[in-house]
Scaffold this motif. Structure first.
Motif, PDB file in Angstrom:
ATOM      1  N   HIS A 384       0.806  -1.219   0.000  1.00 52.41           N
ATOM      2  CA  HIS A 384       0.000   0.000   0.000  1.00 52.41           C
ATOM      3  C   HIS A 384       0.848   1.283   0.000  1.00 52.41           C
ATOM      4  O   HIS A 384       0.298   2.380  -0.047  1.00 52.41           O
ATOM      5  N   ASN A 385       2.174   1.153   0.052  1.00 59.42           N
ATOM      6  CA  ASN A 385       3.057   2.334   0.037  1.00 59.42           C
ATOM      7  C   ASN A 385       3.227   2.932  -1.347  1.00 59.42           C
ATOM      8  O   ASN A 385       3.884   3.958  -1.489  1.00 59.42           O
ATOM      9  N   PHE A 386       2.729   2.265  -2.402  1.00 54.06           N
ATOM     10  CA  PHE A 386       3.131   2.653  -3.759  1.00 54.06           C
ATOM     11  C   PHE A 386       2.038   3.315  -4.600  1.00 54.06           C
ATOM     12  O   PHE A 386       2.198   3.444  -5.804  1.00 54.06           O
ATOM     13  N   ASN A 387       0.937   3.707  -3.995  1.00 50.79           N
ATOM     14  CA  ASN A 387      -0.168   4.316  -4.751  1.00 50.79           C
ATOM     15  C   ASN A 387      -0.491   3.463  -5.987  1.00 50.79           C
ATOM     16  O   ASN A 387      -0.524   3.948  -7.121  1.00 50.79           O
ATOM     17  N   ALA A 388      -0.702   2.176  -5.751  1.00 50.75           N
ATOM     18  CA  ALA A 388      -0.839   1.209  -6.847  1.00 50.75           C
ATOM     19  C   ALA A 388      -2.119   1.406  -7.654  1.00 50.75           C
ATOM     20  O   ALA A 388      -3.152   1.773  -7.108  1.00 50.75           O
ATOM     21  N   ARG A 389      -2.009   1.148  -8.955  1.00 49.16           N
ATOM     22  CA  ARG A 389      -3.195   1.068  -9.833  1.00 49.16           C
ATOM     23  C   ARG A 389      -4.024  -0.126  -9.415  1.00 49.16           C
ATOM     24  O   ARG A 389      -5.240  -0.105  -9.431  1.00 49.16           O
ATOM     25  N   ALA A 390      -3.315  -1.178  -9.094  1.00 51.79           N
ATOM     26  CA  ALA A 390      -3.960  -2.410  -8.653  1.00 51.79           C
ATOM     27  C   ALA A 390      -2.922  -3.232  -7.906  1.00 51.79           C
ATOM     28  O   ALA A 390      -1.718  -3.140  -8.203  1.00 51.79           O
ATOM     29  N   ILE A 391      -3.400  -3.986  -6.916  1.00 47.97           N
ATOM     30  CA  ILE A 391      -2.514  -4.921  -6.206  1.00 47.97           C
ATOM     31  C   ILE A 391      -3.021  -6.328  -6.520  1.00 47.97           C
ATOM     32  O   ILE A 391      -4.201  -6.633  -6.307  1.00 47.97           O
ATOM     33  N   PHE A 477      -6.020  -7.077   5.502  1.00 47.94           N
ATOM     34  CA  PHE A 477      -4.775  -6.319   5.363  1.00 47.94           C
ATOM     35  C   PHE A 477      -4.771  -5.475   4.084  1.00 47.94           C
ATOM     36  O   PHE A 477      -3.719  -5.028   3.629  1.00 47.94           O
ATOM     37  N   VAL A 478      -5.971  -5.298   3.522  1.00 47.63           N
ATOM     38  CA  VAL A 478      -6.098  -4.567   2.258  1.00 47.63           C
ATOM     39  C   VAL A 478      -7.065  -3.402   2.427  1.00 47.63           C
ATOM     40  O   VAL A 478      -8.170  -3.587   2.949  1.00 47.63           O
ATOM     41  N   THR A 479      -6.626  -2.224   1.964  1.00 45.15           N
ATOM     42  CA  THR A 479      -7.558  -1.086   1.907  1.00 45.15           C
ATOM     43  C   THR A 479      -7.691  -0.599   0.458  1.00 45.15           C
ATOM     44  O   THR A 479      -8.595   0.183   0.155  1.00 45.15           O
ATOM     45  N   ALA A 480      -6.847  -1.053  -0.432  1.00 44.50           N
ATOM     46  CA  ALA A 480      -6.893  -0.627  -1.841  1.00 44.50           C
ATOM     47  C   ALA A 480      -8.212  -1.078  -2.468  1.00 44.50           C
ATOM     48  O   ALA A 480      -8.729  -2.146  -2.129  1.00 44.50           O
ATOM     49  N   SER A 481      -8.700  -0.268  -3.417  1.00 44.78           N
ATOM     50  CA  SER A 481     -10.002  -0.643  -4.001  1.00 44.78           C
ATOM     51  C   SER A 481      -9.869  -1.535  -5.238  1.00 44.78           C
ATOM     52  O   SER A 481     -10.876  -1.992  -5.766  1.00 44.78           O
ATOM     53  N   HIS A 482      -8.638  -1.791  -5.696  1.00 42.18           N
ATOM     54  CA  HIS A 482      -8.459  -2.763  -6.792  1.00 42.18           C
ATOM     55  C   HIS A 482      -7.416  -3.781  -6.351  1.00 42.18           C
ATOM     56  O   HIS A 482      -6.207  -3.593  -6.547  1.00 42.18           O
ATOM     57  N   TRP A 483      -7.907  -4.813  -5.717  1.00 45.39           N
ATOM     58  CA  TRP A 483      -7.021  -5.876  -5.208  1.00 45.39           C
ATOM     59  C   TRP A 483      -7.568  -7.230  -5.654  1.00 45.39           C
ATOM     60  O   TRP A 483      -8.789  -7.436  -5.671  1.00 45.39           O
ATOM     61  N   ALA A 484      -6.677  -8.116  -6.024  1.00 43.26           N
ATOM     62  CA  ALA A 484      -7.092  -9.490  -6.337  1.00 43.26           C
ATOM     63  C   ALA A 484      -6.113 -10.465  -5.691  1.00 43.26           C
ATOM     64  O   ALA A 484      -4.894 -10.239  -5.725  1.00 43.26           O
ATOM     65  N   HIS A 485      -6.678 -11.494  -5.088  1.00 40.79           N
ATOM     66  CA  HIS A 485      -5.863 -12.584  -4.543  1.00 40.79           C
ATOM     67  C   HIS A 485      -6.077 -13.805  -5.425  1.00 40.79           C
ATOM     68  O   HIS A 485      -7.204 -14.241  -5.637  1.00 40.79           O
ATOM     69  N   LEU A 486      -4.975 -14.337  -5.957  1.00 40.67           N
ATOM     70  CA  LEU A 486      -5.042 -15.519  -6.815  1.00 40.67           C
ATOM     71  C   LEU A 486      -4.542 -16.722  -6.029  1.00 40.67           C
ATOM     72  O   LEU A 486      -3.355 -16.781  -5.660  1.00 40.67           O
ATOM     73  N   ASP A 487      -5.454 -17.653  -5.729  1.00 41.47           N
ATOM     74  CA  ASP A 487      -5.031 -18.881  -5.045  1.00 41.47           C
ATOM     75  C   ASP A 487      -4.657 -19.903  -6.116  1.00 41.47           C
ATOM     76  O   ASP A 487      -5.513 -20.408  -6.854  1.00 41.47           O
ATOM     77  N   ILE A 488      -3.358 -20.196  -6.198  1.00 40.53           N
ATOM     78  CA  ILE A 488      -2.843 -21.031  -7.288  1.00 40.53           C
ATOM     79  C   ILE A 488      -2.455 -22.438  -6.805  1.00 40.53           C
ATOM     80  O   ILE A 488      -1.755 -23.156  -7.518  1.00 40.53           O
ATOM     81  N   ALA A 489      -2.953 -22.823  -5.616  1.00 38.74           N
ATOM     82  CA  ALA A 489      -2.582 -24.154  -5.096  1.00 38.74           C
ATOM     83  C   ALA A 489      -3.039 -25.272  -6.038  1.00 38.74           C
ATOM     84  O   ALA A 489      -2.318 -26.249  -6.250  1.00 38.74           O
ATOM     85  N   GLY A 490      -4.218 -25.129  -6.628  1.00 41.74           N
ATOM     86  CA  GLY A 490      -4.758 -26.189  -7.498  1.00 41.74           C
ATOM     87  C   GLY A 490      -4.017 -26.325  -8.812  1.00 41.74           C
ATOM     88  O   GLY A 490      -3.992 -27.402  -9.416  1.00 41.74           O
TER      89      GLY A 490
END
Ligand code: BES
Ligand code: ZN
Ligand code: ZN
Length: 528
Positions: A384-391, A477-490
């Motif tokens: 969140h320190n980087f003013n991200a377009r998306a995380i 742990f996320v406040t950004a409005s464009h965040w995606a978590h990819l669960d790649i275990a499968g």
């Protein structure tokens, strides 16, 4: 495969018929097609026949080669029986002096495109599979170089060739022969090169994931990625040591790392590809557990070796950045990878311990095997320190994700439909699919109802919705409005489900991440 009898009779007849000093070596060749160097293999695609006569439907390259051998390819194919089914091959020897072995492989229907049920481009998938199968046959014949039919989509063909030939050979004395694939003809060379770069990106992730944990330790991982990025002047790599992690107050990450004798690393990559280096970056975060024994909540020993690939999130996001740099994509990307081992020891986390993450939230470690979310909690705070377009984070996070979707698709948990659409559209092209999963408050309650701390690292109904409670934990742990978590275990490993990947660690979904970044770089709306 051609019956031996048919092959020998047909091939002998053809060898006799093909003139040695023929048009292939001296006369004109069809425009744009090289005559090839001696000793090359050739892979040609052929569509399944739409006409009743069963005649082979060649690609443009197939047509050109058939002309080169005066129609003998068409003749011999018709002698060999019914048209080739998708992914099935026939090998011809002695058809042409420059190509001692020609593999013809079935491409399926000519007009295959996006399949709405399958959520992918079937035409591209068919090409990847056919080319991979063909190239492996050339490799089995120990021919060091193969020219490949672009099959109307040179990027897909190159991906099939480079992914299909890849194997982790590093530590064996006896290695498979190295085969270098090249484009047959001169059309689409840019798309071919792009496909090579995409596939090499995925192969880098496969390499890092497959390698044993005593070879790819946190520091070795970081050094390997740094070496891959060394030649790019617009990339900066920071290999942050334990002291830096401590100053950052990443208490959750450190609590996992302290169980191991191997020091942790926080890898931070800055790729500045945008014309304006101040443009908001895309931030990638990857789970980098170079070995996950489970810690004190020890995993069963059977199959534990696969947990050397528990750094798949870090491997895929870092490889995607290496690929973005190679493609010179016009956007800024930051990559963050917390790297450590999860081991049992006198210093390891104990079930019930409470640790404090970078944002001040306290976490009760109810199961030390749910360690990935502890690393990611701190890395996401830092992102969140980087003013991200998306995380966008990727992690081999839960066995439950594998139970839910198997290896068909990566599970995507996101608070942004804009982000989802970009990821989804990218995955249709790459064939490395994504599927949207829920981030309901329902799951949040199950991790925040915690006796000793703000949040527990497991859901209170233990296994139920395990992938969803893990995602709900990360959301804390996320406040950004464009965040995606990819669960790649499968999608971590491949048995035989993806036909153009050999058995082993899959490096998925690297190409989807690259394609996503490429699309974002073209997206004029700088969504924040
Ligand atoms: N790395 C594993 C998840 C995993 C399992 C990845 C299989 C790839 C294949 C993760 O750290 C883990 O162990 N998760 C636990 C969570 C549980 C204790 C809540 C799991 O899935 O069992
Ligand atoms: Zn674990
Ligand atoms: Zn893990």
């Amino acid at each position: 495969m051609l019956l031996p009898f048919v092959r020998s009779v047909a091939a002998r007849r053809l060898a006799r018929d093909v003139p040695r000093a023929c048009s292939c070596s001296q006369g004109p060749s069809p425009r744009g097609y090289s005559r090839g160097a001696a000793g090359k293999g050739l892979v040609l695609g052929v569509y399944s026949s739409e006409k009743d006569d069963g005649a082979a439907q060649f690609t443009s390259a197939g047509d050109a080669f058939d002309k080169l051998v005066s129609g003998k390819l068409r003749t011999i194919l018709s002698l060999c029986g019914p048209p080739l089914k998708k992914g099935k091959t026939r090998i011809f020897h002695g058809l042409h002096q420059d190509f001692p072995s020609v593999v013809v492989v079935g491409l399926g229907k000519k007009n295959a495109g996006i399949n709405e049920q399958e959520n992918w481009n079937e035409g591209k998938e068919n090409i990847r599979t056919a080319v991979a199968v063909g190239c492996r046959q050339i490799q089995d014949l120990e021919i060091p170089c193969v020219e490949v039919d672009p099959c109307g989509d040179a990027q897909a063909a190159a991906e099939g060739a480079v992914l299909g030939l890849h194997e982790y050979n590093e530590l064996k004395q006896k290695k498979k022969p190295v085969v270098t694939p090249q484009l047959y003809g001169s059309a689409e060379s840019e798309a071919w090169q792009r496909g090579v770069i995409y596939a090499e990106g995925q192969n880098l992730a496969r390499y890092l994931m497959e390698a044993p944990a005593n070879y790819i330790t946190p520091i070795k991982f970081a050094e390997h990625i740094e070496q891959k990025l060394r030649s790019f002047s617009n990339v900066k790599v920071h290999i942050r040591p334990e002291s830096w992690i401590t100053t950052q107050e990443m208490g959750a990450f450190l609590s996992v790392a302290k169980g191991s004798a191997e020091p942790p690393i926080f890898l931070e990559i800055h790729y500045l590809g945008a014309a304006n280096t101040d443009d908001s970056p895309l931030v990638f975060v990857g789970k980098g557990v170079t070995f996950d024994s489970g810690g004190i909540s020890l995993k069963p020993s059977s199959g534990m070796d696969a947990m050397r690939a528990d750094m798949g999130g870090a491997a895929t996001v870092c490889s995607a950045i290496v690929t973005a740099a190679a493609l010179n994509l016009p956007l800024n990307i930051i990559g963050l990878a917390p790297l450590c081992e999860n081991m049992p020891s006198g210093k390891a986390n104990k079930p019930g311990d409470v640790v404090r993450a970078k944002n001040g939230k306290t976490i009760q470690v109810d199961n030390t095997d749910a360690e990935g979310r502890l690393l990611l909690a701190d890395a996401l705070c830092y992102a969140h320190n980087f003013n991200a377009r998306a995380i966008v984070n990727a992690a081999t996070l839960t066995g439950a994700m594998d139970v839910a979707l198997g290896s068909a698709a990566t599970g995507v948990f996101t608070n942004s439909s804009w982000l989802w659409t970009h990821l989804y559209e990218a995955s249709i092209l790459t064939g490395d699919r994504v599927w949207r999963m829920p981030l309901f408050e329902h799951y949040t309650k199950q991790v925040t109802d915690c006796p000793l701390a703000d949040v527990s690292n497991i859901g209170k109904y233990s296994r139920a919705g395990g992938a969803c409670t893990a995602a709900a934990f990360l959301k804390e742990f996320v406040t950004a409005s464009h965040w995606a978590h990819l669960d790649i275990a499968g999608v971590m490993s491949n048995k035989d489900e993806v036909p153009y990947l050999r058995k082993g660690m899959a490096g998925r979904p690297t190409r989807t991440l690259v394609e996503f970044a490429a699309r974002l770089s073209q997206d004029s709306h700088n969504a924040k």
